[in-house]
Design a protein around this motif. Structure first.
Motif, mmCIF file in Angstrom:
data_model
loop_
_atom_site.group_PDB
_atom_site.id
_atom_site.type_symbol
_atom_site.label_atom_id
_atom_site.label_comp_id
_atom_site.label_asym_id
_atom_site.label_seq_id
_atom_site.Cartn_x
_atom_site.Cartn_y
_atom_site.Cartn_z
ATOM 1 N N ALA A 157 0.838 -1.208 0.000
ATOM 2 C CA ALA A 157 0.000 0.000 0.000
ATOM 3 C C ALA A 157 0.860 1.240 0.000
ATOM 4 C CB ALA A 157 -0.903 0.003 1.240
ATOM 5 N N ASP A 158 0.451 2.246 -0.749
ATOM 6 C CA ASP A 158 1.177 3.511 -0.792
ATOM 7 C C ASP A 158 0.984 4.212 0.541
ATOM 8 O OD1 ASP A 158 1.408 6.164 -3.230
ATOM 9 O OD2 ASP A 158 2.261 5.962 -1.250
ATOM 10 N N GLY A 159 2.078 4.499 1.232
ATOM 11 C CA GLY A 159 1.971 5.147 2.529
ATOM 12 C C GLY A 159 3.116 6.077 2.790
ATOM 13 N N GLY A 160 4.036 5.696 3.683
ATOM 14 C CA GLY A 160 5.104 6.586 4.099
ATOM 15 C C GLY A 160 6.077 6.883 2.989
ATOM 16 N N ALA A 161 6.917 7.905 3.208
ATOM 17 C CA ALA A 161 7.931 8.298 2.250
ATOM 18 C C ALA A 161 9.109 7.357 2.337
ATOM 19 C CB ALA A 161 8.396 9.731 2.530
ATOM 20 N N ALA A 162 9.808 7.156 1.203
ATOM 21 C CA ALA A 162 10.939 6.256 1.159
ATOM 22 C C ALA A 162 12.007 6.713 2.130
ATOM 23 C CB ALA A 162 11.501 6.224 -0.259
ATOM 24 N N GLY A 163 12.494 5.724 2.873
ATOM 25 C CA GLY A 163 13.572 6.047 3.795
ATOM 26 C C GLY A 163 13.096 6.748 5.045
ATOM 27 N N GLY A 164 11.809 7.068 5.148
ATOM 28 C CA GLY A 164 11.359 7.856 6.280
ATOM 29 C C GLY A 164 10.808 7.039 7.416
ATOM 30 N N GLY A 165 10.611 5.717 7.228
ATOM 31 C CA GLY A 165 10.035 4.901 8.269
ATOM 32 C C GLY A 165 11.068 4.465 9.280
ATOM 33 N N ALA A 166 10.587 3.991 10.400
ATOM 34 C CA ALA A 166 11.493 3.460 11.390
ATOM 35 C C ALA A 166 11.987 2.112 10.936
ATOM 36 C CB ALA A 166 10.771 3.351 12.743
ATOM 37 N N ALA A 167 13.048 1.622 11.569
ATOM 38 C CA ALA A 167 13.638 0.367 11.144
ATOM 39 C C ALA A 167 12.676 -0.784 11.333
ATOM 40 C CB ALA A 167 14.933 0.118 11.921
ATOM 41 N N GLY A 168 11.735 -0.676 12.232
ATOM 42 C CA GLY A 168 10.851 -1.796 12.510
ATOM 43 C C GLY A 168 9.615 -1.841 11.678
ATOM 44 N N ARG A 210 7.971 7.920 -3.211
ATOM 45 C CA ARG A 210 7.230 7.017 -2.332
ATOM 46 C C ARG A 210 7.118 5.678 -3.051
ATOM 47 N NH1 ARG A 210 4.513 11.499 -2.562
ATOM 48 N NH2 ARG A 210 2.732 10.595 -3.639
ATOM 49 N N TRP A 211 8.049 4.790 -2.754
ATOM 50 C CA TRP A 211 8.227 3.567 -3.522
ATOM 51 C C TRP A 211 7.121 2.548 -3.326
ATOM 52 C CZ3 TRP A 211 8.707 -0.925 -0.657
ATOM 53 C CH2 TRP A 211 8.946 -0.753 0.700
ATOM 54 N N MET A 212 6.451 2.581 -2.187
ATOM 55 C CA MET A 212 5.442 1.552 -1.910
ATOM 56 C C MET A 212 4.244 1.723 -2.846
ATOM 57 S SD MET A 212 5.521 1.208 2.245
ATOM 58 C CE MET A 212 4.843 -0.440 2.240
ATOM 59 N N GLY A 213 3.803 0.625 -3.399
ATOM 60 C CA GLY A 213 2.659 0.668 -4.299
ATOM 61 C C GLY A 213 3.033 0.888 -5.749
ATOM 62 N N HIS A 214 4.343 1.031 -6.052
ATOM 63 C CA HIS A 214 4.785 1.219 -7.434
ATOM 64 C C HIS A 214 5.584 -0.004 -7.876
ATOM 65 C CE1 HIS A 214 3.631 5.457 -7.619
ATOM 66 N NE2 HIS A 214 4.076 5.558 -6.380
ATOM 67 N N PRO A 215 5.402 -0.463 -9.110
ATOM 68 C CA PRO A 215 6.215 -1.585 -9.587
ATOM 69 C C PRO A 215 7.657 -1.163 -9.795
ATOM 70 C CG PRO A 215 4.878 -0.699 -11.365
ATOM 71 C CD PRO A 215 4.437 0.007 -10.116
ATOM 72 N N LEU A 216 8.562 -2.107 -9.689
ATOM 73 C CA LEU A 216 9.959 -1.817 -9.990
ATOM 74 C C LEU A 216 10.099 -1.490 -11.475
ATOM 75 C CD1 LEU A 216 11.717 -4.686 -8.013
ATOM 76 C CD2 LEU A 216 11.895 -2.241 -7.524
ATOM 77 N N PRO A 217 10.919 -0.503 -11.806
ATOM 78 C CA PRO A 217 11.136 -0.216 -13.229
ATOM 79 C C PRO A 217 11.680 -1.436 -13.964
ATOM 80 C CG PRO A 217 12.015 1.549 -11.855
ATOM 81 C CD PRO A 217 11.645 0.438 -10.938
ATOM 82 N N GLU A 218 11.224 -1.651 -15.173
ATOM 83 C CA GLU A 218 11.719 -2.745 -16.003
ATOM 84 C C GLU A 218 13.053 -2.355 -16.632
ATOM 85 O OE1 GLU A 218 10.347 -5.664 -16.294
ATOM 86 O OE2 GLU A 218 8.480 -5.252 -15.175
ATOM 87 N N VAL A 219 13.941 -3.342 -16.782
ATOM 88 C CA VAL A 219 15.218 -3.091 -17.439
ATOM 89 C C VAL A 219 14.996 -3.077 -18.944
ATOM 90 C CG1 VAL A 219 17.589 -3.882 -17.758
ATOM 91 C CG2 VAL A 219 16.426 -4.245 -15.563
ATOM 92 N N PRO A 220 15.243 -1.954 -19.623
ATOM 93 C CA PRO A 220 15.031 -1.899 -21.068
ATOM 94 C C PRO A 220 16.065 -2.752 -21.806
ATOM 95 C CG PRO A 220 16.034 0.139 -20.287
ATOM 96 C CD PRO A 220 15.718 -0.675 -19.069
ATOM 97 N N SER A 221 15.817 -2.987 -23.086
ATOM 98 C CA SER A 221 16.723 -3.817 -23.883
ATOM 99 C C SER A 221 18.121 -3.224 -23.955
ATOM 100 C CB SER A 221 16.154 -3.992 -25.295
ATOM 101 O OG SER A 221 15.953 -2.717 -25.906
#
Length: 442
Positions: A157-168, A210-221
Motif C-alpha cells: 500500500a502507498d503510505g510513508g515516504a521512502a527512507g522515512g520509516g522506522a527500522a521496525g 514514495r516507492w510503496m505501491g509502485h512496480p519496480l522499473p523494467e530493465v530496457p533492452s
C-alpha cells in the motif's frame, strides 16, 4: 466505484498538482498524485482532512467541491467518467517529477561517485550469489519465489515516504505500521553492501519517491534506465529490502541493480564531460500510459561550476502557505510609566501577514498613547514600522493551501474597527493643547 464523478484539482503555489478531491452522489474522497513531492503529499493529507470534515458537517459532496473550488490553487469542478479515469489521471508522471528526483543526486565532484564506481567494479560472481541466513543457499524453489516477492512489492500500500520509516516498520495509508515478515534473511557480501551504501550516499535513495505501491522499473533492452528511473529503482530496492527480503538479490540476478549503477554512472560521466548537468528526465506519461520524449533538464550552476541546490519556496511560519516574505509586525502599549512591547516575526503569507498587521496595529492605536513616551515616540514609531511591513505583504499573491494548519483570518480592515479610533482621544487632546497655546500667545 463505478459511475460518473466530479472532482477538483488542487495545485501547490509552485504549480505542482497535489492531488484530486472527488465527490460522488453520496460520498467524498481524495486521491494523492502518485509522483508528487513529499511536501505535496503532506499537503494532500491536510486537504483530505478538510474535505472529510466539511462532508461530516453536513455539506453534500457537490457542496464540498463547490466550497473548495474557490480557494487559491484549486481548479473548477470537473466531470470524470468513473474512478478509474481519475486514478489514471493521478498516475501521470511529469518532467518536473523526474527533475525533482535527479536534483536529489549529489554534485559531480562528490566522492560518493568514486565510492560507487570502486564498489561496483570490485563485484565478483561470488558476490552475486546470495546466501540465506538459517536456510542455506536458496534452491530453485527459493529462486522461483522472486516473482512472488516482486508481486508483493507491487501490492504494497502507498503510505510513508521512502527512507522515512522506522527500522521496525513502514506507515501505510490507513495509519497502521507494516513490519517485515520473520523468516530467512539474505546475507549480502561486503561489496554488495558497499554498492548499496554508495547509492544512498550519492542521493539515489530519496524520500521524494514514495516507492510503496509502485512496480519496480523494467530493465530496457539497452540495459540503461533514465536517471530518474534509476533513482526510483535504487530507492525501491534499498527501502524495499527491509520488507521483502531478497529483493536486492533478485535485482543482482535480473540485471536491475546493474542497470541502476551503470545508468547513474553514465549520466554522471556525461554531466562531468559537458560541464553542465543536463539530466534527461526520462519518461513523462500521459493519461493513456504513453511515454513522452525525454527532455533535457538543465541544473542551475553557481560560480565555479558547482551545481546550485534547488531553492525551496519560502513558506509562512504560521500556516505553511507560499509565497511568503520575511517581515516583522509590532504592537506597543503605554500606561503612564509602564511600557509594553510585542513583536511577531515572519515569514508570513499575504493572509497571515494582513491578519497580524491588523490585530497589532489596532492594539497600538487603542493602547499605545497613554504615557508621554508612548505619545511622542513609541506609538507613532510602531505604526510607521507596521505600515512599511504591510506594504511588502500586500504585494504578495494569494497563498496556496497551507501545510501547517489554518491561516490567520485578516478580519476587518483597521479603519473599520472601533477600537482603532481610541487614538483620536490623544490626538484631539494634543490639538487642543496647541490651540490653547496659540490663543494664549496671541
Amino acid at each position: 466505484m463505478s459511475g460518473p464523478l466530479r472532482y477538483i484539482t488542487v495545485t501547490a503555489p509552485d504549480g505542482e498538482i497535489i492531488g484530486y478531491a472527488w465527490g460522488s452522489a453520496d460520498d467524498t474522497g481524495w486521491i494523492h498524485r502518485a509522483a508528487s513531492s513529499t511536501d505535496a503529499f503532506r499537503a494532500g493529507i491536510d486537504w483530505f482532512g478538510r474535505i472529510r470534515d466539511a462532508h461530516r458537517r453536513g455539506l453534500t459532496p457537490a457542496g464540498v467541491l463547490e466550497l473548495f473550488s474557490h480557494e487559491p490553487g484549486v481548479g473548477p469542478v470537473t466531470e470524470a467518467p468513473d474512478m478509474a479515469a481519475l486514478e489514471e489521471l493521478a498516475r501521470i508522471v511529469t518532467p518536473a517529477d523526474d527533475r525533482r528526483l535527479v536534483d536529489q543526486l549529489v554534485p559531480a565532484g562528490h566522492p560518493a561517485w568514486t565510492w560507487l564506481a570502486e564498489a561496483y567494479d570490485a563485484l565478483t560472481d561470488a558476490d552475486r550469489e546470495v546466501a540465506w541466513d538459517g536456510d542455506g543457499t536458496p534452491d530453485d524453489g527459493d529462486r522461483a519465489d522472486r516473482t512472488d516477492r516482486e508481486a508483493a512489492h507491487r501490492a504494497a500500500a502507498d503510505g510513508g515516504a521512502a527512507g522515512g520509516g522506522a527500522a521496525g516498520g513502514e506507515p501505510s495509508g490507513d495509519g497502521t505500521v507494516r513490519t517485515p515478515v520473520p523468516g530467512p534473511a539474505p546475507v549480502y557480501s561486503e561489496q554488495v553492501q558497499r554498492v548499496l551504501r554508495a547509492l544512498q550516499d550519492l542521493g539515489a535513495v530519496t524520500e521524494e519517491y514514495r516507492w510503496m505501491g509502485h512496480p519496480l522499473p523494467e530493465v530496457p533492452s539497452s540495459g540503461r534506465l533514465s536517471p530518474a528511473d534509476a533513482v526510483r529503482a535504487a530507492t525501491a530496492l534499498v527501502c524495499g529490502e527491509r520488507f521483502h527480503p531478497g529483493l536486492v538479490g533478485d535485482a543482482l540476478h535480473s540485471g536491475l541493480l546493474d542497470a541502476v549503477v551503470l545508468s547513474l554512472r553514465a549520466w554522471h560521466a556525461e554531466s562531468a564531460a559537458d560541464g553542465v548537468s543536463s539530466a534527461p528526465c526520462g519518461r513523462a506519461e500521459d493519461g493513456s500510459g504513453r511515454q513522452a520524449p525525454a527532455v533535457p533538464v538543465p541544473v542551475p550552476r553557481a560560480a565555479g561550476g558547482a551545481p546550485r541546490p534547488p531553492q525551496a519556496p519560502v513558506r509562512c511560519r504560521y500556516c505553511g502557505g507560499s509565497p511568503a516574505v520575511d517581515v516583522s509586525f509590532r504592537a506597543h502599549r503605554g500606561l503612564l510609566v509602564l511600557l509594553g512591547f510585542r513583536r511577531m516575526d515572519g515569514p508570513m503569507c499575504r493572509m497571515c501577514g494582513l491578519g497580524v498587521h491588523r490585530a497589532l496595529t489596532t492594539h497600538t492605536l487603542c493602547w499605545g498613547w497613554w504615557s508621554p513616551l508612548s505619545l511622542v515616540l513609541f506609538g507613532p514609531l510602531t505604526l510607521v514600522r507596521n505600515l512599511l511591513a504591510v506594504q511588502r505583504v500586500a504585494r504578495l499573491a494569494e497563498p496556496g493551501p497551507g501545510l501547517l494548519g489554518r491561516r490567520f483570518d485578516p478580519g476587518l480592515p483597521v479603519h473599520r474597527r472601533p477600537r482603532a479610533y481610541v487614538a483620536l482621544i490623544p490626538l484631539v487632546w494634543v490639538v487642543g493643547l496647541i490651540v490653547v497655546a496659540v490663543c494664549a500667545g496671541g
